[in-house]
Structures are given as structure tokens and as C-alpha cells.
Design an enzyme around this catalytic site. Structure first.
Site, short mmCIF file in Angstrom:
data_model
loop_
_atom_site.label_atom_id
_atom_site.label_comp_id
_atom_site.label_asym_id
_atom_site.label_seq_id
_atom_site.Cartn_x
_atom_site.Cartn_y
_atom_site.Cartn_z
N LYS A 77 2.03 72.58 89.64
CA LYS A 77 3.24 72.97 88.81
C LYS A 77 2.77 72.25 87.35
O LYS A 77 3.14 71.15 86.97
CB LYS A 77 4.43 72.30 89.32
CG LYS A 77 5.54 72.77 88.51
CD LYS A 77 6.82 72.39 89.32
CE LYS A 77 8.17 72.40 88.52
NZ LYS A 77 8.26 73.64 88.03
N1 PMP Z 1 7.63 78.95 90.97
C1 PMP Z 1 7.84 78.63 89.61
C2 PMP Z 1 6.94 79.26 88.45
C3 PMP Z 1 8.69 77.69 89.37
O1 PMP Z 1 8.78 76.90 87.99
C4 PMP Z 1 9.34 77.02 90.48
C5 PMP Z 1 10.39 75.93 90.25
N2 PMP Z 1 9.73 74.60 90.18
C6 PMP Z 1 9.19 77.71 91.63
C7 PMP Z 1 8.61 78.54 91.81
C8 PMP Z 1 10.04 77.41 93.02
O2 PMP Z 1 9.67 76.11 93.25
P1 PMP Z 1 10.77 74.90 94.00
O3 PMP Z 1 11.43 75.60 94.92
O4 PMP Z 1 9.74 73.84 94.50
O5 PMP Z 1 11.62 74.41 92.78
#
Ligand code: PMP
Length: 296
Positions: free
Chosen positions: A159
Site C-alpha cells: 500500500k
Molecule cells: N485497493 C486499493 C487501491 C485501496 O486503496 C484499498 C484501501 N486500502 C483497497 C483496495 C482495500 O483495502 P482494505 O480493504 O484493506 O482497506
């Protein structure tokens, strides 16, 4: 409500082990992350005093940093504690939690070995990613012109701030065209995800979702899969191609910020938030508020 810039608010931000007044939580313009994208972050939500999947988020923050070749000077337990302490200091029990880790200004060059790694945590009130009315009806997605990169091109499991460049470009284009968000394909032309959330489709009572092999396997995505399986709903993770979109009846996106949000339109395709989306939205709400236990 008037827009208040994020650097001009009251409160405290946790920075490298101390609380600093919100407006003083600054870094120098020669911060490595600003020039070379050496930054990773998390997005979490606290519900009634509990941060949902806190440790999983802290683990992902450390893992994202490792994928960018840096190590956080704090353990997962220390990051967990700092996130909780920041919410407490801010007097918030329902809020968004944003940890960020980045290389500092000690060295400005592609090579970054002399930089120090910094960690900051800010929390704020953020009721819904999409406005509640739009969320209930289902949001409208535009096709993004940008594609999620090949894992050989970028550290796609991280991320990492740099991976959001194409998300911002796609989201801006969508908003300019009157859509809430954009749906991105990957480098192979398969359906990937929205600009900050994963995507699911419903066909004949089963859930179909793209295999996360070049984008984040979101924690909310993993939770939605477990919730569905507990309900006896079949979940199929596979490559999904855009020409299949007319065969699905329901669609929703998942993310810590977006939670579970139904989708009403993707380009020319129309969906109606139905029983499966509704069930999962309700189950997710119950789960994050501690009113549902997952057996799986
Ligand atoms: N993809 C992207 C590009 C994101 O920014 C997020 C948000 N963090 C997610 C998927 C979903 O991740 P999560 O459910 O862990 O927040």
C-alpha cells in the site's frame, strides 16, 4: 460543512513516538518520500472505540515498507498501541485512522540508504467515504483509462503512495464526468479494482471477485469473503474480463474507508443492489460494531 484544510485543524498527531500539535506535524520539502515516492500508509476505521483489524493493518504497514526496502523502527504492537493512543488523545471513538511511514530528508537521491524512516499517525472524523444517499442507491463507476501495473513493474502488494498516482488521475477523470469513482483494469485487460477499493460481482447467487495478483488483497475484501461463506454464499476468485459485466446482477466495492458500498452502474452496465449486497452490507456493519462473530 465548510472545508477545513488538513494542515489547519485542532488536535494532536503522533509523530515518531511523540504527540505534536496538529498544525506542527510537518516535514521538510526535501523529504525523500516527496521526491521519490518512498512512502507507505494505511487506512483504518475505529468503530465504537475499537479499530477494526488493527493488527492486520499494522502488519501490512510494516510489510508495505519492506516491499519498498525500508524497515519501520516500530513493532506491530507499538504501532497498534500508537494508533489507539492517537484516537484516545483526540477523544474519538468513531473515526478514520491514517498511519503513514516514509523516508525523511537526510538524503535526496534515488539511493536512500542514509534516510531515516519516520512514522506518523493522524485520526479524524470521517463518517462515510461516499455520501450516505449515494451509498444507499449504489455508486456509479466510470472505466479508468489507467491500468494496474504488472507485479514485475511495481511492488503491487504494497500500500505504497506511488501506486496511487494512477488512482488520483482515474478518480479525477471520473469525478469530472459525474461519476463517483473509476474501475481499473489490470495490465492484462482483466477487471482489477476501484481507485481505493476492491470489487465483487453477483451472478446466480454466487460472488465473483478478481484474484488479487497485481493489486491489494484488501482486508475488507477478505472479510467480505468470510461473511459470504458464513452465509453459505459461494465465492469464486478468478480472472474477470470486462465483456462479462453484462452477465452480473449485483456489484459492490469493499475497502476500510468505503466499507461495503453497492455499485449501480459501470459504464453502460446497470446493477441493482439486491439481497446479497444488502446482506453483506448489514453483516459488515454488525461485525465492525462487535455485534457479529465470525466463525470462519
Ligand atoms: N485497493 C486499493 C487501491 C485501496 O486503496 C484499498 C484501501 N486500502 C483497497 C483496495 C482495500 O483495502 P482494505 O480493504 O484493506 O482497506
Amino acid at each position: 460543512m465548510a472545508f477545513v484544510p488538513f494542515d489547519d485543524r485542532d488536535g494532536w498527531i503522533w509523530m515518531d513516538g511523540d504527540f505534536v500539535p496538529w498544525r506542527d506535524a510537518k516535514t521538510h520539502v526535501l523529504t525523500h518520500a516527496l521526491h521519490y515516492g518512498s512512502s507507505v500508509f494505511e487506512g483504518e476505521r475505529m468503530y465504537d472505540g475499537e479499530i477494526f483489524k488493527l493488527t492486520e493493518h499494522s502488519e501490512r504497514l510494516r510489510r508495505s515498507a519492506e516491499l519498498l526496502d525500508f524497515e519501520l523502527p516500530y513493532s506491530v504492537a507499538e504501532i497498534d498501541a500508537a494508533c489507539k493512543a492517537t484516537c484516545e488523545r483526540m477523544g474519538l471513538r468513531d473515526c478514520y485512522v491514517r498511519p503513514v511511514a516514509y523516508r525523511g530528508p537526510e538524503q535526496v537521491s534515488v539511493s536512500a540508504g542514509k534516510t531515516k524512516v519516520h512514522v506518523a499517525i493522524a485520526v479524524w472524523d470521517w463518517p462515510s467515504y461516499f455520501d450516505p444517499e449515494t451509498k444507499a442507491k449504489g455508486i456509479r463507476l466510470e472505466w479508468a483509462k489507467w491500468r494496474r501495473p504488472d507485479p514485475m513493474t511495481a511492488p503491487t502488494a504494497a500500500k505504497a503512495a506511488g501506486l496511487y498516482m494512477i488512482c488520483t488521475l482515474s478518480k479525477h477523470a471520473a469525478e469530472r464526468d459525474g461519476y463517483a469513482d473509476a474501475l481499473m483494469l489490470d495490465y492484462r485487460g482483466q477487471v482489477a479494482e476501484a481507485t481505493g477499493a476492491n470489487i465483487f460481482f453477483v451472478r446466480d447467487g454466487a460472488l465473483h471477485t478478481p484474484t488479487p495478483d497485481c493489486f491489494l488483497n484488501g482486508l475488507t475484501r477478505q472479510t467480505a469473503i468470510k461473511l459470504a461463506r458464513e452465509r453459505g454464499i459461494e465465492v469464486i476468485e478468478r480472472a474477470i474480463f470486462p465483456d462479462e459485466l453484462s452477465t452480473f446482477s449485483e456489484c459492490f466495492i469493499t475497502g476500510s474507508a468505503a466499507e461495503i458500498t453497492p455499485v449501480a452502474e459501470i459504464g453502460e452496465h446497470v446493477y441493482k443492489p439486491g439481497q446479497i449486497s444488502e446482506t453483506l452490507v448489514n453483516d459488515y456493519t454488525a461485525l465492525v460494531n462487535g455485534q457479529l462473530e465470525l466463525a470462519l
